[in-house]
Scaffold this motif. Structure first.
Motif, PDB file in Angstrom:
ATOM      1  N   ALA A  62       0.831  -1.202   0.000  1.00 31.64           N
ATOM      2  CA  ALA A  62       0.000   0.000   0.000  1.00 31.64           C
ATOM      3  C   ALA A  62       0.872   1.262   0.000  1.00 31.64           C
ATOM      4  O   ALA A  62       0.576   2.234  -0.702  1.00 31.64           O
ATOM      5  CB  ALA A  62      -0.921  -0.003   1.213  1.00 31.64           C
ATOM      6  N   PHE A  63       1.961   1.247   0.765  1.00 35.76           N
ATOM      7  CA  PHE A  63       2.895   2.377   0.775  1.00 35.76           C
ATOM      8  C   PHE A  63       3.520   2.569  -0.606  1.00 35.76           C
ATOM      9  O   PHE A  63       3.711   3.703  -1.050  1.00 35.76           O
ATOM     10  CB  PHE A  63       3.994   2.145   1.820  1.00 35.76           C
ATOM     11  CG  PHE A  63       5.063   3.201   1.792  1.00 35.76           C
ATOM     12  CD1 PHE A  63       4.841   4.450   2.340  1.00 35.76           C
ATOM     13  CD2 PHE A  63       6.290   2.953   1.190  1.00 35.76           C
ATOM     14  CE1 PHE A  63       5.821   5.436   2.303  1.00 35.76           C
ATOM     15  CE2 PHE A  63       7.277   3.920   1.145  1.00 35.76           C
ATOM     16  CZ  PHE A  63       7.038   5.166   1.702  1.00 35.76           C
ATOM     17  N   HIS A  64       3.832   1.484  -1.288  1.00 32.44           N
ATOM     18  CA  HIS A  64       4.435   1.538  -2.619  1.00 32.44           C
ATOM     19  C   HIS A  64       3.554   2.308  -3.599  1.00 32.44           C
ATOM     20  O   HIS A  64       4.050   2.984  -4.495  1.00 32.44           O
ATOM     21  CB  HIS A  64       4.688   0.114  -3.139  1.00 32.44           C
ATOM     22  CG  HIS A  64       5.285   0.063  -4.502  1.00 32.44           C
ATOM     23  ND1 HIS A  64       4.504  -0.006  -5.644  1.00 32.44           N
ATOM     24  CD2 HIS A  64       6.560   0.079  -4.928  1.00 32.44           C
ATOM     25  CE1 HIS A  64       5.292  -0.033  -6.701  1.00 32.44           C
ATOM     26  NE2 HIS A  64       6.550   0.008  -6.285  1.00 32.44           N
ATOM     27  N   GLY A  65       2.260   2.228  -3.429  1.00 29.66           N
ATOM     28  CA  GLY A  65       1.336   2.886  -4.340  1.00 29.66           C
ATOM     29  C   GLY A  65       1.041   4.330  -4.003  1.00 29.66           C
ATOM     30  O   GLY A  65       0.253   4.977  -4.696  1.00 29.66           O
ATOM     31  N   THR A  66       1.652   4.888  -2.945  1.00 26.61           N
ATOM     32  CA  THR A  66       1.385   6.273  -2.560  1.00 26.61           C
ATOM     33  C   THR A  66       2.489   7.199  -3.040  1.00 26.61           C
ATOM     34  O   THR A  66       3.582   6.764  -3.400  1.00 26.61           O
ATOM     35  CB  THR A  66       1.274   6.402  -1.023  1.00 26.61           C
ATOM     36  OG1 THR A  66       2.559   6.136  -0.445  1.00 26.61           O
ATOM     37  CG2 THR A  66       0.232   5.453  -0.465  1.00 26.61           C
ATOM     38  N   ALA A  67       2.194   8.487  -3.017  1.00 23.70           N
ATOM     39  CA  ALA A  67       3.201   9.478  -3.406  1.00 23.70           C
ATOM     40  C   ALA A  67       4.337   9.560  -2.392  1.00 23.70           C
ATOM     41  O   ALA A  67       5.408  10.085  -2.710  1.00 23.70           O
ATOM     42  CB  ALA A  67       2.539  10.841  -3.555  1.00 23.70           C
ATOM     43  N   TRP A  68       4.153   9.036  -1.193  1.00 21.55           N
ATOM     44  CA  TRP A  68       5.224   9.024  -0.194  1.00 21.55           C
ATOM     45  C   TRP A  68       6.412   8.182  -0.658  1.00 21.55           C
ATOM     46  O   TRP A  68       7.539   8.358  -0.182  1.00 21.55           O
ATOM     47  CB  TRP A  68       4.714   8.504   1.149  1.00 21.55           C
ATOM     48  CG  TRP A  68       3.881   9.511   1.866  1.00 21.55           C
ATOM     49  CD1 TRP A  68       2.518   9.542   1.927  1.00 21.55           C
ATOM     50  CD2 TRP A  68       4.344  10.637   2.589  1.00 21.55           C
ATOM     51  NE1 TRP A  68       2.103  10.627   2.648  1.00 21.55           N
ATOM     52  CE2 TRP A  68       3.217  11.320   3.074  1.00 21.55           C
ATOM     53  CE3 TRP A  68       5.607  11.150   2.863  1.00 21.55           C
ATOM     54  CZ2 TRP A  68       3.323  12.484   3.830  1.00 21.55           C
ATOM     55  CZ3 TRP A  68       5.697  12.312   3.623  1.00 21.55           C
ATOM     56  CH2 TRP A  68       4.569  12.967   4.094  1.00 21.55           C
ATOM     57  N   ALA A  69       6.186   7.276  -1.572  1.00 23.63           N
ATOM     58  CA  ALA A  69       7.290   6.459  -2.084  1.00 23.63           C
ATOM     59  C   ALA A  69       8.287   7.308  -2.873  1.00 23.63           C
ATOM     60  O   ALA A  69       9.415   6.868  -3.104  1.00 23.63           O
ATOM     61  CB  ALA A  69       6.748   5.330  -2.953  1.00 23.63           C
ATOM     62  N   ASP A  70       7.902   8.539  -3.249  1.00 28.52           N
ATOM     63  CA  ASP A  70       8.841   9.427  -3.932  1.00 28.52           C
ATOM     64  C   ASP A  70       9.992   9.851  -3.025  1.00 28.52           C
ATOM     65  O   ASP A  70      11.007  10.340  -3.516  1.00 28.52           O
ATOM     66  CB  ASP A  70       8.126  10.674  -4.461  1.00 28.52           C
ATOM     67  CG  ASP A  70       7.597  10.481  -5.863  1.00 28.52           C
ATOM     68  OD1 ASP A  70       8.031   9.517  -6.529  1.00 28.52           O
ATOM     69  OD2 ASP A  70       6.758  11.287  -6.294  1.00 28.52           O
ATOM     70  N   LEU A  71       9.847   9.681  -1.725  1.00 27.27           N
ATOM     71  CA  LEU A  71      10.964   9.955  -0.811  1.00 27.27           C
ATOM     72  C   LEU A  71      12.120   8.987  -1.035  1.00 27.27           C
ATOM     73  O   LEU A  71      13.221   9.219  -0.565  1.00 27.27           O
ATOM     74  CB  LEU A  71      10.489   9.876   0.643  1.00 27.27           C
ATOM     75  CG  LEU A  71       9.503  10.958   1.068  1.00 27.27           C
ATOM     76  CD1 LEU A  71       9.011  10.702   2.487  1.00 27.27           C
ATOM     77  CD2 LEU A  71      10.144  12.336   0.964  1.00 27.27           C
ATOM     78  N   PHE A  72      11.875   7.910  -1.737  1.00 27.02           N
ATOM     79  CA  PHE A  72      12.897   6.920  -2.065  1.00 27.02           C
ATOM     80  C   PHE A  72      13.299   7.103  -3.531  1.00 27.02           C
ATOM     81  O   PHE A  72      12.926   6.312  -4.398  1.00 27.02           O
ATOM     82  CB  PHE A  72      12.367   5.501  -1.818  1.00 27.02           C
ATOM     83  CG  PHE A  72      12.113   5.211  -0.370  1.00 27.02           C
ATOM     84  CD1 PHE A  72      13.081   4.592   0.397  1.00 27.02           C
ATOM     85  CD2 PHE A  72      10.915   5.567   0.215  1.00 27.02           C
ATOM     86  CE1 PHE A  72      12.856   4.325   1.742  1.00 27.02           C
ATOM     87  CE2 PHE A  72      10.686   5.311   1.545  1.00 27.02           C
ATOM     88  CZ  PHE A  72      11.659   4.693   2.317  1.00 27.02           C
ATOM     89  N   ALA A  73      14.060   8.153  -3.795  1.00 24.73           N
ATOM     90  CA  ALA A  73      14.605   8.423  -5.130  1.00 24.73           C
ATOM     91  C   ALA A  73      13.512   8.463  -6.210  1.00 24.73           C
ATOM     92  O   ALA A  73      13.648   7.838  -7.259  1.00 24.73           O
ATOM     93  CB  ALA A  73      15.686   7.404  -5.479  1.00 24.73           C
ATOM     94  N   PHE A  74      12.445   9.187  -5.938  1.00 29.46           N
ATOM     95  CA  PHE A  74      11.355   9.375  -6.898  1.00 29.46           C
ATOM     96  C   PHE A  74      10.754   8.052  -7.374  1.00 29.46           C
ATOM     97  O   PHE A  74      10.369   7.902  -8.526  1.00 29.46           O
ATOM     98  CB  PHE A  74      11.833  10.204  -8.099  1.00 29.46           C
ATOM     99  CG  PHE A  74      12.427  11.518  -7.710  1.00 29.46           C
ATOM    100  CD1 PHE A  74      11.634  12.541  -7.242  1.00 29.46           C
ATOM    101  CD2 PHE A  74      13.801  11.727  -7.798  1.00 29.46           C
ATOM    102  CE1 PHE A  74      12.182  13.757  -6.864  1.00 29.46           C
ATOM    103  CE2 PHE A  74      14.357  12.940  -7.426  1.00 29.46           C
ATOM    104  CZ  PHE A  74      13.547  13.943  -6.959  1.00 29.46           C
ATOM    105  N   HIS A  75      10.642   7.102  -6.455  1.00 29.48           N
ATOM    106  CA  HIS A  75      10.183   5.761  -6.800  1.00 29.48           C
ATOM    107  C   HIS A  75       8.773   5.767  -7.403  1.00 29.48           C
ATOM    108  O   HIS A  75       8.535   5.119  -8.422  1.00 29.48           O
ATOM    109  CB  HIS A  75      10.217   4.867  -5.550  1.00 29.48           C
ATOM    110  CG  HIS A  75      10.061   3.427  -5.850  1.00 29.48           C
ATOM    111  ND1 HIS A  75      11.131   2.573  -5.907  1.00 29.48           N
ATOM    112  CD2 HIS A  75       8.978   2.671  -6.122  1.00 29.48           C
ATOM    113  CE1 HIS A  75      10.712   1.354  -6.197  1.00 29.48           C
ATOM    114  NE2 HIS A  75       9.398   1.397  -6.333  1.00 29.48           N
ATOM    115  N   HIS A  76       7.863   6.477  -6.763  1.00 27.13           N
ATOM    116  CA  HIS A  76       6.481   6.504  -7.248  1.00 27.13           C
ATOM    117  C   HIS A  76       6.406   7.128  -8.641  1.00 27.13           C
ATOM    118  O   HIS A  76       5.687   6.624  -9.522  1.00 27.13           O
ATOM    119  CB  HIS A  76       5.601   7.274  -6.261  1.00 27.13           C
ATOM    120  CG  HIS A  76       4.159   7.335  -6.642  1.00 27.13           C
ATOM    121  ND1 HIS A  76       3.344   6.233  -6.623  1.00 27.13           N
ATOM    122  CD2 HIS A  76       3.382   8.357  -7.071  1.00 27.13           C
ATOM    123  CE1 HIS A  76       2.123   6.583  -7.010  1.00 27.13           C
ATOM    124  NE2 HIS A  76       2.125   7.862  -7.292  1.00 27.13           N
TER     125      HIS A  76
END
Length: 152
Positions: A62-76
């Motif tokens: 669920a975290f992977h699908g959120t914009a918060w994943a952009d904190l990990f090198a723009f992952h999202h």
């Protein structure tokens, strides 16, 4: 979804670019760049750990699908459809970014002994270290991109 190599290379590149000014100012051990690449790459892959974890898989997915994943090198952002349809371009772009980041870090590391290795700022001159670093970084990035383009 971007390939894992794209996430790894973007994370590694960002960490190397952030560390380049430190390499230009301080005498860092030669082993640091390798560990920066590893740590940055794992950081970029962070949201994809739900694929291999035995616990909290649903929450991590669920975290992977959120914009918060952009904190990990723009992952999202890298997993968005406009990147997914450009599979080859995203891989080649990530490789070019990584080559440029390695060039910038290497130039920064080479400039440190030129300054005297004291950790103190050099006296301002026409060839100040910051101006020299910027021009060398741009030149190094262009040379690495030309080499990469010739290989491709």
């Amino acid at each position: 979804m971007a390939p894992a190599i794209v996430h790894f290379l973007v994370g590694a590149s960002l960490v190397l670019l952030v560390a380049a000014p430190l390499a230009a100012r301080y005498d860092l051990d030669g082993r640091w760049p390798l560990w920066l690449v590893v740590v940055g790459g794992i950081w970029g892959l962070g949201p994809d750990f739900y694929h291999v974890t035995p616990v909290y898989q649903a929450q991590l997915e669920a975290f992977h699908g959120t914009a918060w994943a952009d904190l990990f090198a723009f992952h999202h952002t890298l997993d968005r459809p406009f990147v997914r349809v450009r599979y080859d371009a995203s891989v080649f772009g990530a490789i070019a970014l990584f080559l440029g980041a390695v060039s910038v870090y290497t130039i920064a590391d080479v400039l440190e002994p030129w300054r005297g290795g004291t950790g103190e700022p050099a006296r301002p001159t026409l060839a100040s270290p910051s101006l020299l670093f910027l021009s060398a970084a741009i030149l190094g990035g262009l040379v690495s991109l030309l080499v990469y383009a010739a290989i491709v």
